[in-house]
Design a protein around this motif. Structure first.
Motif, mmCIF file in Angstrom:
data_model
loop_
_atom_site.group_PDB
_atom_site.id
_atom_site.type_symbol
_atom_site.label_atom_id
_atom_site.label_comp_id
_atom_site.label_asym_id
_atom_site.label_seq_id
_atom_site.Cartn_x
_atom_site.Cartn_y
_atom_site.Cartn_z
ATOM 1 N N LYS A 92 0.961 -1.375 0.274
ATOM 2 C CA LYS A 92 0.128 -0.313 -0.040
ATOM 3 C C LYS A 92 1.044 0.971 -0.267
ATOM 4 O O LYS A 92 0.541 2.409 -0.826
ATOM 5 C CB LYS A 92 -0.854 0.067 0.997
ATOM 6 N N LYS A 93 2.384 1.150 0.531
ATOM 7 C CA LYS A 93 2.688 2.467 0.728
ATOM 8 C C LYS A 93 3.291 2.441 -0.633
ATOM 9 O O LYS A 93 3.794 3.897 -0.758
ATOM 10 C CB LYS A 93 3.794 2.393 1.691
ATOM 11 N N PRO A 96 -0.332 3.441 -3.582
ATOM 12 C CA PRO A 96 -1.245 4.222 -2.734
ATOM 13 C C PRO A 96 -2.381 3.939 -3.533
ATOM 14 O O PRO A 96 -3.112 3.288 -3.077
ATOM 15 C CB PRO A 96 -0.965 5.489 -2.475
#
Length: 220
Positions: A92-93, A96
């Motif tokens: 996710k990081k 995004p």
């Protein structure tokens, strides 16, 4: 769908015991590589390859089927969906946008399995090579997620190196090339990774990828 270990000629997908002593240092190296501003390119070398291998690689690249997996039974599909959800959280990081992230993971899983590779290995290699940046460009002109050298589009493609910034094309080239190197090295993943990076025989790159591979393993 063939298992991820298919075609490895008896070589286990687990990291070799002899490498375990080097993993602690490799973890630190991986973190440095992943966080670097420029891509840590695989300076793959243009070299003579057998005609049969060149044809097989060319056919693999030319296969334009979309990355839509097929499953033999419902349990296999459920496990894939669990994998997709967990990897999406881990990534996710770096990616995004949820749609981009899911499309990337679906394609990485498909191309890895299609090439007989562990998806976790492919994700680890991408982490080291480009830190999951689609438009990464190295000082030696390696392109995209898997840092594919442009000469490959001439050797086995249509000479359009811009395609290497396309997600599916880049992952397909990268997985097919790594598969070819594994076969060329008789199943020796350590040497195959070194060849992919243009540093065959040196430990830094293989150990960095193997350490990153561990991060992306999926256990049910």
């Amino acid at each position: 769908m063939a298992s991820a270990s298919a075609g490895w000629r008896g070589v286990p997908m687990r990291r070799r015991a002899g490498w375990s002593r080097l993993l602690a240092g490799a973890v630190c190296l991986t973190a440095l590589l992943a966080g670097a501003g420029s891509a840590q390119a695989g300076n793959q070398k243009e070299e003579a390859i057998a005609d049969a291998m060149r044809l097989a690689l060319s056919n693999a690249i030319a296969d334009a089927r979309p990355p839509k997996p097929k499953f033999g039974d419902i349990n296999e599909r459920i496990r894939y969906l669990y994998w997709l959800g967990e990897m999406s959280e881990r990534l996710k990081k770096k990616l995004p946008d949820p749609q981009v992230r899911i499309e990337f993971l679906e394609t990485a899983w498909y191309e890895a399995r299609r090439a007989g590779l562990d998806p976790a290995l492919v994700l680890g290699l991408i982490q080291v090579e480009s830190a999951f940046r689609k438009y990464a460009l190295s000082s030696v002109s390696a392109h995209g997620y898997m840092q594919v050298m442009p000469f490959w589009t001439r050797v086995v493609g249509d000479s359009d190196s811009k395609k290497l910034f396309n997600m599916q094309a880049n992952l397909r080239y990268g997985c097919a090339i790594l598969r070819m190197y594994v076969d060329m090295e008789g199943g020796n993943l350590y040497l195959a990774l070194g060849r992919y990076n243009g540093s065959r025989g040196r430990p830094e790159y293989p150990n960095a990828v193997l350490a990153a591979w561990k991060r992306w393993e999926f256990k049910t």
